[in-house]
Motif scaffolding. Structure first.
Motif, PDB file in Angstrom:
ATOM      1  N   ASN A   1      -4.481  -2.280  17.249  1.00 31.25           N
ATOM      2  CA  ASN A   1      -3.569  -2.070  15.780  1.00 31.25           C
ATOM      3  C   ASN A   1      -2.936  -3.235  15.273  1.00 31.25           C
ATOM      4  O   ASN A   1      -2.468  -3.846  15.921  1.00 31.25           O
ATOM      5  CB  ASN A   1      -3.075  -0.706  15.433  1.00 31.25           C
ATOM      6  CG  ASN A   1      -1.845  -0.734  16.903  1.00 31.25           C
ATOM      7  OD1 ASN A   1      -1.248  -1.626  17.154  1.00 31.25           O
ATOM      8  ND2 ASN A   1      -1.088   0.891  16.390  1.00 31.25           N
ATOM      9  N   ARG A   2      -1.670  -2.887  14.103  1.00 31.22           N
ATOM     10  CA  ARG A   2      -0.856  -4.030  13.605  1.00 31.22           C
ATOM     11  C   ARG A   2       0.628  -4.626  15.058  1.00 31.22           C
ATOM     12  O   ARG A   2       0.145  -5.484  15.191  1.00 31.22           O
ATOM     13  CB  ARG A   2      -0.005  -3.738  12.903  1.00 31.22           C
ATOM     14  CG  ARG A   2       0.277  -4.462  11.742  1.00 31.22           C
ATOM     15  CD  ARG A   2       1.638  -4.301  10.828  1.00 31.22           C
ATOM     16  NE  ARG A   2       0.650  -3.278   9.437  1.00 31.22           N
ATOM     17  CZ  ARG A   2       2.231  -2.830   8.926  1.00 31.22           C
ATOM     18  NH1 ARG A   2       2.617  -2.955   8.675  1.00 31.22           N
ATOM     19  NH2 ARG A   2       1.055  -2.955   7.785  1.00 31.22           N
TER      20      ARG A   2
ATOM     21  N   ARG B   1      -8.846  11.529   7.797  1.00 27.88           N
ATOM     22  CA  ARG B   1      -9.150  10.942   6.597  1.00 27.88           C
ATOM     23  C   ARG B   1      -9.861  12.492   5.796  1.00 27.88           C
ATOM     24  O   ARG B   1      -8.848  12.493   5.171  1.00 27.88           O
ATOM     25  CB  ARG B   1     -10.402   9.739   6.144  1.00 27.88           C
ATOM     26  CG  ARG B   1     -10.335   9.812   4.073  1.00 27.88           C
ATOM     27  CD  ARG B   1     -10.493   8.206   4.343  1.00 27.88           C
ATOM     28  NE  ARG B   1     -10.896   7.985   2.940  1.00 27.88           N
ATOM     29  CZ  ARG B   1     -10.792   6.607   2.709  1.00 27.88           C
ATOM     30  NH1 ARG B   1     -11.759   5.853   2.881  1.00 27.88           N
ATOM     31  NH2 ARG B   1     -11.011   6.240   1.071  1.00 27.88           N
TER      32      ARG B   1
ATOM     33  N   ASN C   1      -5.826   2.542   6.358  1.00 30.39           N
ATOM     34  CA  ASN C   1      -6.109   1.424   6.667  1.00 30.39           C
ATOM     35  C   ASN C   1      -5.976   1.650   8.027  1.00 30.39           C
ATOM     36  O   ASN C   1      -5.980   0.452   8.969  1.00 30.39           O
ATOM     37  CB  ASN C   1      -5.293   0.389   6.065  1.00 30.39           C
ATOM     38  CG  ASN C   1      -5.494  -1.194   6.577  1.00 30.39           C
ATOM     39  OD1 ASN C   1      -6.132  -1.420   6.815  1.00 30.39           O
ATOM     40  ND2 ASN C   1      -4.575  -1.521   7.167  1.00 30.39           N
TER      41      ASN C   1
ATOM     42  N   ASP D   1       1.140  -0.875  -0.066  1.00 29.45           N
ATOM     43  CA  ASP D   1      -0.206   0.147  -0.228  1.00 29.45           C
ATOM     44  C   ASP D   1       1.332   1.406  -0.216  1.00 29.45           C
ATOM     45  O   ASP D   1       1.907   1.726   1.127  1.00 29.45           O
ATOM     46  CB  ASP D   1      -0.830   0.455   1.172  1.00 29.45           C
ATOM     47  CG  ASP D   1      -2.110  -0.367   1.089  1.00 29.45           C
ATOM     48  OD1 ASP D   1      -2.404  -1.703   0.332  1.00 29.45           O
ATOM     49  OD2 ASP D   1      -1.955  -1.167   1.671  1.00 29.45           O
TER      50      ASP D   1
ATOM     51  N   ALA E   1      -2.974   4.738   1.092  1.00 30.04           N
ATOM     52  CA  ALA E   1      -4.402   3.751   1.626  1.00 30.04           C
ATOM     53  C   ALA E   1      -3.624   3.395   3.125  1.00 30.04           C
ATOM     54  O   ALA E   1      -4.025   2.861   3.579  1.00 30.04           O
ATOM     55  CB  ALA E   1      -3.833   3.018   0.798  1.00 30.04           C
ATOM     56  N   SER E   2      -2.079   3.407   3.016  1.00 28.84           N
ATOM     57  CA  SER E   2      -1.907   2.685   4.402  1.00 28.84           C
ATOM     58  C   SER E   2      -1.839   3.793   5.746  1.00 28.84           C
ATOM     59  O   SER E   2      -2.565   2.841   6.268  1.00 28.84           O
ATOM     60  CB  SER E   2      -0.141   2.741   4.359  1.00 28.84           C
ATOM     61  OG  SER E   2       0.540   2.163   5.408  1.00 28.84           O
TER      62      SER E   2
ATOM     63  N   GLY F   1      -5.702   4.144  10.365  1.00 22.67           N
ATOM     64  CA  GLY F   1      -7.393   4.726  11.187  1.00 22.67           C
ATOM     65  C   GLY F   1      -6.752   5.084  12.240  1.00 22.67           C
ATOM     66  O   GLY F   1      -7.527   5.734  13.435  1.00 22.67           O
TER      67      GLY F   1
END
Length: 437
Positions: free
Chosen positions: A279-280, A101, A95, A87, A91-92, A97
Motif C-alpha cells: 500500500n501507500r 467495494r 483506491n 480524493d 474515492a480514497s 483497496g
C-alpha cells in the motif's frame, strides 16, 4: 497514585481529526459508519467490545469498557481530515483497496463522499515517495501551522463539535533526531518561522493541536510530538498526547511472543523479520530515509522486553534484524515473516517460524478509534501531557523523559485497565491473572 480526577461529561459531538486520509483513516471512518448502521461489528476495539473486571467487588461484575467508563459513543463522532491527495473518503477508500467495494463501501458511499480532505501541510522532502496537489502554501512553516489551527477552529464550529481529538494517520516521515530547535516552545516557533529543516509537517499538526487544546496521538514512528518543547506545552495546557507508531502486524506478534519466552527463561540467539507490503505506506517505506525511522521503532521492542543486561546468558548476544520490502501486488495485505532461533535446556538450539498474513489497516483502524475515545476521556479528566497508560497501542510508547517504555503487551494491557479503574474510583487489580478470569 494521584487523587482520582473529576471527569467532565462526554455529551456533545466529538470531532476526530485525521492528518492523512489514506488506507488507515478511510478504513476507520468507513468502519465506524458501518457499525453505526448495524452492518458490521467493531472487532479489535477494546472500547467497544472488551469487558473490565471490577476490583474487589463481591458481585464480580464484568461490564463492557464502554459501559463502565463515560466514553463518547460512536454516534457522537464526526470526522475531518487533511491529505495532499484531494480524493473524498469514498474515492480514497476505493483506491486503498482495503474494504470490499460492494459489501462495505457502496452501502455508505453517501457518507464517505461527504468527507473531503482539507489541504495538507505537506512537503515531499519528508515523504519522498508521495506527491499531491491538495497542499497548503505559505511564507513559512509557522504560517502553515497557523493555517492548521484555523482549520481546527473552522471544523469545530461548522460541525458543532464540543471537543476534538487528532490522530496522525499520515505516512512515515524521514528520520530526524531532536535538536536545539526542539528544546523550548520559543525555539520551536522561531525554527518554524525560519523554515528549519528539522521541523517536519507532522510536528506542525502536533503543535497546532496542542495550541488549540486538542489531544494528539502519533500513529507513525517519526519524530512528531515526542520532544521537550511540545511535551512541556502539552503539560502546561493540559492537553493529552501519546505515541508513537501503531502496534499492528509483526511488532504486535513480537510483544506477544517475547514475554512468553522471557517468562519461560527460553534463550534467543536471533530474530530475523521481513515484511512485504504494497500500500501507500509500503511505497513510502521503500525510501531509505523513511525506512530508517520505521527501523528504529521496530528494533527497540525486544531489548526492552527481554532485558539482556539482567539475563545476559539468555539474551545478550541476540541478533535482531528487520527488513521491509515494497511489493505492489500485495496491496494492504501485509505479510510479516519471522525466523526465531531459540535455545533451551543445556543450550540446545530450536527454531520457530511465524508467517503472519495480516491486513495492516484492518488492525490499525480500531487502534485509531480507541485512541480517539481514550484521549478524549483523558482530556475531560484534565490529564495533560504524555499518556503512558496508552502504551498498549504503540510500537514506541512515549514516556516521561528519563523512563524506559514498557513493551510487554500484557503489562501494558494491565496498566491501561488499572488506569480506567482508578479514573472511575474502583479498586485496582494487583494480580495480572485476575484480569483474564
Amino acid at each position: 497514585m494521584k487523587e482520582r480526577p473529576e471527569i467532565r461529561s462526554s455529551e456533545g459531538k466529538l470531532g476526530v481529526l485525521l492528518p492523512g486520509f489514506g488506507a488507515v483513516a478511510t478504513t476507520l471512518v468507513a468502519g465506524v459508519e458501518a457499525v453505526r448502521r448495524g452492518l458490521a461489528a467493531p472487532v479489535g476495539s477494546l472500547t467497544q467490545m472488551q469487558t473490565i473486571r471490577l476490583g474487589k467487588r463481591t458481585d464480580a461484575r464484568t461490564p463492557l469498557i464502554k459501559d463502565f467508563v463515560d466514553l463518547a459513543s460512536l454516534d457522537q463522532l464526526v470526522f475531518g481530515a487533511w491529505d495532499p491527495i484531494p480524493d473524498d473518503g469514498y474515492a480514497s477508500a476505493v483506491n486503498a483497496g482495503v474494504l470490499d467495494r460492494h459489501e462495505h463501501l457502496e452501502p455508505i458511499r453517501d457518507f464517505l463522499e461527504s468527507i473531503v480532505p482539507m489541504p495538507a501541510a505537506f512537503d515531499p522532502e519528508y515523504v519522498k515517495k508521495l506527491q499531491g496537489s491538495n497542499v497548503k502554501s505559505g511564507p513559512n512553516k509557522r504560517d502553515l501551522a497557523e493555517q492548521i489551527r484555523a482549520d481546527i477552529r473552522t471544523f469545530k464550529e461548522e460541525q458543532g463539535c464540543e471537543r476534538c481529538v487528532m490522530v496522525w494517520c499520515g505516512s512515515t516521515e524521514i528520520f530526524l533526531r531532536p535538536g536545539a530547535q526542539h528544546e523550548t516552545l520559543e525555539a520551536f516557533e522561531k525554527a518554524m518561522e525560519e523554515n528549519d529543516p528539522g521541523i517536519a509537517p507532522s510536528m506542525l499538526y502536533a503543535y497546532a493541536a496542542i495550541m488549540e487544546g486538542v489531544p494528539y496521538a502519533n500513529g507513525a514512528p517519526n519524530l512528531s510530538a515526542d520532544f521537550p518543547a511540545l511535551e512541556k506545552a502539552a503539560v502546561e495546557r493540559g492537553v493529552p498526547i501519546g505515541g508513537k507508531d501503531f502496534k499492528t502486524g509483526q511488532t504486535l506478534m513480537k510483544t506477544i511472543l517475547a514475554p512468553g519466552f522471557k517468562a519461560r527463561m527460553i534463550g534467543l540467539r536471533g530474530w530475523f523479520s521481513t515484511n512485504i507490503l504494497g500500500n501507500r505506506d509500503g511505497e513510502v517505506l521503500d525510501d531509505p530515509a523513511s525506512f530508517k525511522t520505521k527501523e528504529e521503532s521496530k528494533l527497540g521492542v525486544l531489548e526492552h522486553i527481554l532485558q539482556p543486561k539482567m539475563y545476559p546468558e539468555l539474551y545478550e548476544d541476540l541478533y535482531h534484524k528487520v527488513r521491509i520490502n515494497y511489493y505492489p501486488p500485495r496491496g494492504d495485505n501485509k505479510e510479516g515473516w519471522d525466523n526465531i532461533d531459540i535455545f533451551g535446556w543445556l543450550g540446545y538450539p530450536m527454531q520457530i517460524k511465524v508467517d503472519f498474513l495480516c491486513r495492516d489497516s484492518i488492525l490499525a483502524a480500531p487502534i485509531v478509534l480507541d485512541l480517539a475515545l481514550f484521549l478524549d476521556l483523558a482530556s475531560r479528566a484534565g490529564m495533560g501531557g504524555i499518556q503512558e497508560w496508552l502504551s498498549f497501542y504503540f510500537k514506541s510508547p512515549q514516556t516521561t523523559p528519563g523512563l524506559y517504555p514498557e513493551h510487554d503487551i500484557f503489562i501494558q494491557h494491565w496498566k491501561l485497565k488499572n488506569t480506567l479503574r482508578w479514573m472511575m474510583g474502583e479498586d485496582q487489580i494487583t494480580h495480572l491473572g485476575q484480569d483474564y478470569e
